[in-house]
Design a protein around this motif. Structure first.
Motif, short mmCIF file in Angstrom:
data_model
loop_
_atom_site.label_atom_id
_atom_site.label_comp_id
_atom_site.label_asym_id
_atom_site.label_seq_id
_atom_site.Cartn_x
_atom_site.Cartn_y
_atom_site.Cartn_z
N THR A 34 0.80 -1.23 0.00
CA THR A 34 0.00 0.00 0.00
C THR A 34 0.84 1.28 0.00
OG1 THR A 34 -0.12 0.17 2.42
CG2 THR A 34 -1.80 -1.20 1.31
N HIS A 35 2.13 1.17 0.31
CA HIS A 35 3.02 2.33 0.44
C HIS A 35 2.52 3.31 1.50
CE1 HIS A 35 5.15 0.82 -3.00
NE2 HIS A 35 4.01 0.77 -3.67
N SER A 36 1.82 2.77 2.50
CA SER A 36 1.26 3.60 3.57
C SER A 36 1.86 3.17 4.90
CB SER A 36 -0.26 3.44 3.61
OG SER A 36 -0.78 3.94 4.83
N ASN A 39 -1.01 2.03 7.24
CA ASN A 39 -1.41 0.65 7.00
C ASN A 39 -0.37 -0.33 7.54
OD1 ASN A 39 -3.79 1.40 5.80
ND2 ASN A 39 -3.02 1.20 3.71
N TYR A 108 3.83 3.69 13.95
CA TYR A 108 3.73 4.70 12.91
C TYR A 108 4.91 5.69 12.99
CZ TYR A 108 1.91 8.51 10.05
OH TYR A 108 1.76 9.48 9.10
#
Length: 153
Positions: A34-36, A39, A108
């Motif tokens: 997702t390149h997040s 996530n 995160y």
């Protein structure tokens, strides 16, 4: 006290090792898919949880089956319910705060702050574990006689 520490290590260390591997794999797969980073933090948290609690539930079921067998009692759905309830009592409050706030937040931010995705994820996991284990161990000790004694059903 040494005996207690050994008991806790026997209970939690194998689950922790599985959880660490699942956390890294889950976060890495989510990041690349997702390149997040958000996530990745959520996937790492939940992959680690599934591995951790899956192992502990399997361990608890195995021990309860042995205790029931030793007392010539069947392992029933009710017994399985006691296994699940004992885990909920042991981890419930610690897990809610850990999984919904502390762990994803650390997963995160720490990879970004450290400049290392893998190193940040591992550091986040270790820091979150500190806030997780204190209430979990207290609850485990309090629940042993009432919820984990399968010979006295």
């Amino acid at each position: 006290m040494k005996q207690k520490i050994r008991e806790w290590l026997r209970r939690y260390l194998p689950a922790e090792l599985l959880s660490m591997a699942a956390t890294l794999v889950g976060a890495w797969v989510a990041l690349h898919a997702t390149h997040s980073h958000l996530n990745a933090a959520l996937a790492g948290t939940w992959a680690g949880n599934v591995a951790y609690f899956g192992y502990l539930l399997g361990q608890d079921v195995h021990q309860a089956r042995q205790a029931c067998h030793a007392h010539q009692r069947p392992y029933t759905r009710r017994t399985f319910g006691r296994n699940v309830r004992a885990l909920a009592v042991e981890f419930g409050p610690a897990e809610v705060v850990d999984s919904l706030l502390i762990r994803p937040t650390l997963m995160y931010y720490l990879p970004r702050w450290t400049g290392s995705f893998g190193g940040g994820i591992l550091l986040a996991k270790l820091l979150a574990d500190v806030t997780f284990y204190v209430p979990a161990i207290v609850s485990y000790e309090l629940s042993k006689k009432r919820l984990r004694n399968f010979g006295d059903e």
